[in-house]
Design an enzyme around this catalytic site. Structure first.
Site, PDB file in Angstrom:
ATOM      1  CD1 TRP A  41       6.527 -11.185   3.541  1.00 57.72           C
ATOM      2  CD2 TRP A  41       5.257 -10.129   2.013  1.00 57.72           C
ATOM      3  NE1 TRP A  41       7.265 -11.022   2.398  1.00 57.72           N
ATOM      4  CE2 TRP A  41       6.526 -10.401   1.451  1.00 57.72           C
ATOM      5  CE3 TRP A  41       4.307  -9.473   1.241  1.00 57.72           C
ATOM      6  CZ2 TRP A  41       6.851 -10.027   0.136  1.00 57.72           C
ATOM      7  CZ3 TRP A  41       4.630  -9.099  -0.064  1.00 57.72           C
ATOM      8  CH2 TRP A  41       5.887  -9.377  -0.598  1.00 57.72           C
ATOM      9  CG  ASP A  74       0.570 -14.480   3.751  1.00 62.74           C
ATOM     10  OD1 ASP A  74       0.866 -15.498   3.083  1.00 62.74           O
ATOM     11  OD2 ASP A  74       1.010 -13.346   3.496  1.00 62.74           O
ATOM     12  CE  LYS A 117       6.462 -16.272  -1.414  1.00 59.84           C
ATOM     13  NZ  LYS A 117       7.575 -15.507  -1.943  1.00 59.84           N
TER      14      LYS A 117
HETATM   15  N1  PMP Z   1       2.882 -13.013   1.678  1.00 60.82           N
HETATM   16  C1  PMP Z   1       4.090 -13.570   1.857  1.00 60.82           C
HETATM   17  C2  PMP Z   1       4.407 -14.210   3.152  1.00 60.82           C
HETATM   18  C3  PMP Z   1       5.016 -13.529   0.815  1.00 60.82           C
HETATM   19  O1  PMP Z   1       6.237 -14.066   0.984  1.00 60.82           O
HETATM   20  C4  PMP Z   1       4.679 -12.934  -0.403  1.00 60.82           C
HETATM   21  C5  PMP Z   1       5.613 -12.905  -1.597  1.00 60.82           C
HETATM   22  N2  PMP Z   1       6.936 -12.865  -1.352  1.00 60.82           N
HETATM   23  C6  PMP Z   1       3.427 -12.338  -0.520  1.00 60.82           C
HETATM   24  C7  PMP Z   1       2.538 -12.416   0.531  1.00 60.82           C
HETATM   25  C8  PMP Z   1       3.015 -11.657  -1.779  1.00 60.82           C
HETATM   26  O2  PMP Z   1       2.670 -12.607  -2.692  1.00 60.82           O
HETATM   27  P1  PMP Z   1       2.422 -12.291  -4.229  1.00 60.82           P
HETATM   28  O3  PMP Z   1       3.679 -11.703  -4.757  1.00 60.82           O
HETATM   29  O4  PMP Z   1       2.089 -13.648  -4.744  1.00 60.82           O
HETATM   30  O5  PMP Z   1       1.272 -11.335  -4.305  1.00 60.82           O
END
Ligand code: PMP
Length: 371
Positions: free
Chosen positions: A104, A178, A202
């Site tokens: 991420w 994040d 989540k």
């Molecule tokens: N950052 C993290 C730590 C994530 O776990 C996720 C989704 N699994 C995201 C960003 C991406 O988020 P989204 O799918 O809501 O764009």
């Protein structure tokens, strides 16, 4: 409708919700508090939704102990949207520093390159994202407009147990976190944070709502190319109502905030209570994995995620049988992310200790019958 106990759902997200929240949303579905409308059918500018939204904002402020000089924004676009929205709002055409600890944060750095110079200040790629680079070794640029970390890497199962103190590292750049996959699982040290963002899907509610918590002095820096609807200053000035916000997501997240505020463990309440439960769940699962010669987790003990526990069967030819048996035992969505393989148990706030106990019993029995 009568129902038996629901299976335990270990999805990484969208993820299990507290059952009480689902039931409350179901009972309000056709008629929210005598208004004659479902929340989905209300004008976002009406008094009913106005009350829902301001209550949700007040509750998350209490829940996460957000200081008054931070704005709480309800947005859309998800974590990946924020990977572009943050540099458009904060970079001011200068560089930003990224600490790569897994998929991420790597995605965040890649996307930010489109808007600013995105330096890699540190990376743990050489350890296959199994340990955190020591903050003392980060190569922070003197003029960075911000420093980005992913405080919990959902795929690799790595979590900062303490947020870095950038000032102590000689940087006065704001820290961007994040916190998508561990928001509200533990307290946040806001003294160390300039901006936090995360999708709700989540730990807080349904997909479609993105929460941004941003320090007051960071507003008003957006690049000209930043879409107005994603300019934090515009969103803040319009109390998240510049355009239609994700009303259903805000409502269900609001119910989750109330549920979280009501949770207690001994003297502890809210997020502090959840943290104790999350520690107990994680200790049970990691303890079992470490004691077994059948399963393994590869992440260094000091940075293991309390929320996302990737694990492997040493004999991977048993993976399909493991997953099929788990489904039969009422343990859902345990398959690991395709980039890592193996299994992953996401044990967010809504997962009770009993769910982790059921998982460990199943793992023990599977090992006994297949070792
Ligand atoms: N950052 C993290 C730590 C994530 O776990 C996720 C989704 N699994 C995201 C960003 C991406 O988020 P989204 O799918 O809501 O764009």
């Amino acid at each position: 409708m009568t129902q038996g106990p629901r299976p335990y759902n270990f999805s990484a997200g969208p993820a299990a919700m507290p059952e009480a929240v689902l039931q409350r949303a179901a009972s309000d579905m056709l008629d929210w508090q005598g208004s004659g409308m479902s929340v989905m059918e209300m004008s976002h500018r009406g008094k009913e939704f106005g009350a829902i939204c301001s209550q949700a904002e007040a509750d998350i402020r209490t829940l996460l102990a957000v200081p008054a000089h931070f704005h709480i924004l309800f947005m859309q676009g998800g974590g990946l949207g924020e990977n572009a929205i943050v540099p458009m709002n904060l970079s001011r055409g200068a560089g930003a520093d990224f600490v790569i600890t897994g998929s991420w944060s790597a995605k965040s750095q890649k996307e930010a390159q489109r808007y600013c110079k995105a330096n890699v200040a540190a990376s743990n790629a050489d350890s296959q994202h199994t340990r955190l680079p020591d903050p003392a070794t980060w190569q922070l640029a003197r003029d960075a407009s911000y420093v980005h970390i992913c405080s919990n890497e959902t795929i690799h199962g790595i979590e900062f147990q303490e947020l870095p103190d950038l000032a102590a590292l000689g940087s006065d750049a704001p820290l961007v976190i994040d916190f998508s996959s561990h928001v509200a699982s533990r307290p946040v040290d806001w003294r160390r944070v300039g901006l936090a963002f995360g999708g709700a899907q989540k730990n807080l509610g349904p997909a479609g709502l993105t929460i941004v918590i941003v320090r007051d002095d960071l507003l008003g820096r957006a690049l000209d190319i930043c879409p107005t609807a994603f300019n934090y200053k515009t969103v803040a000035e319009n109390k998240s109502m510049y355009n239609t916000p994700p009303t259903w997501g805000i409502y269900v997240a609001g119910l989750t905030f109330q549920w979280l505020l009501q949770q207690t463990e001994g003297e502890l309440r809210g997020v502090e209570a959840m943290e104790q439960r999350n520690i107990a769940k994680a200790q049970l699962l990691y303890g079992f994995i470490d004691a077994s010669s059948f399963y393994e987790n590869k992440v260094a003990a000091n940075c293991r995620s309390r929320m996302n526990v990737p694990f492997f069967l040493k004999d991977e030819s048993r993976n399909e049988a493991f997953l099929a048996g788990a489904r039969e035992a009422g343990l859902l969505q345990l398959k690991g992310h395709k980039s890592v393989g193996g299994m992953r148990a996401s044990i967010y706030n809504a997962m009770p200790l009993a769910g982790v106990q059921a998982l460990v019993s199943y793992m023990r029995e599977f090992e006994r019958s297949h070792a």
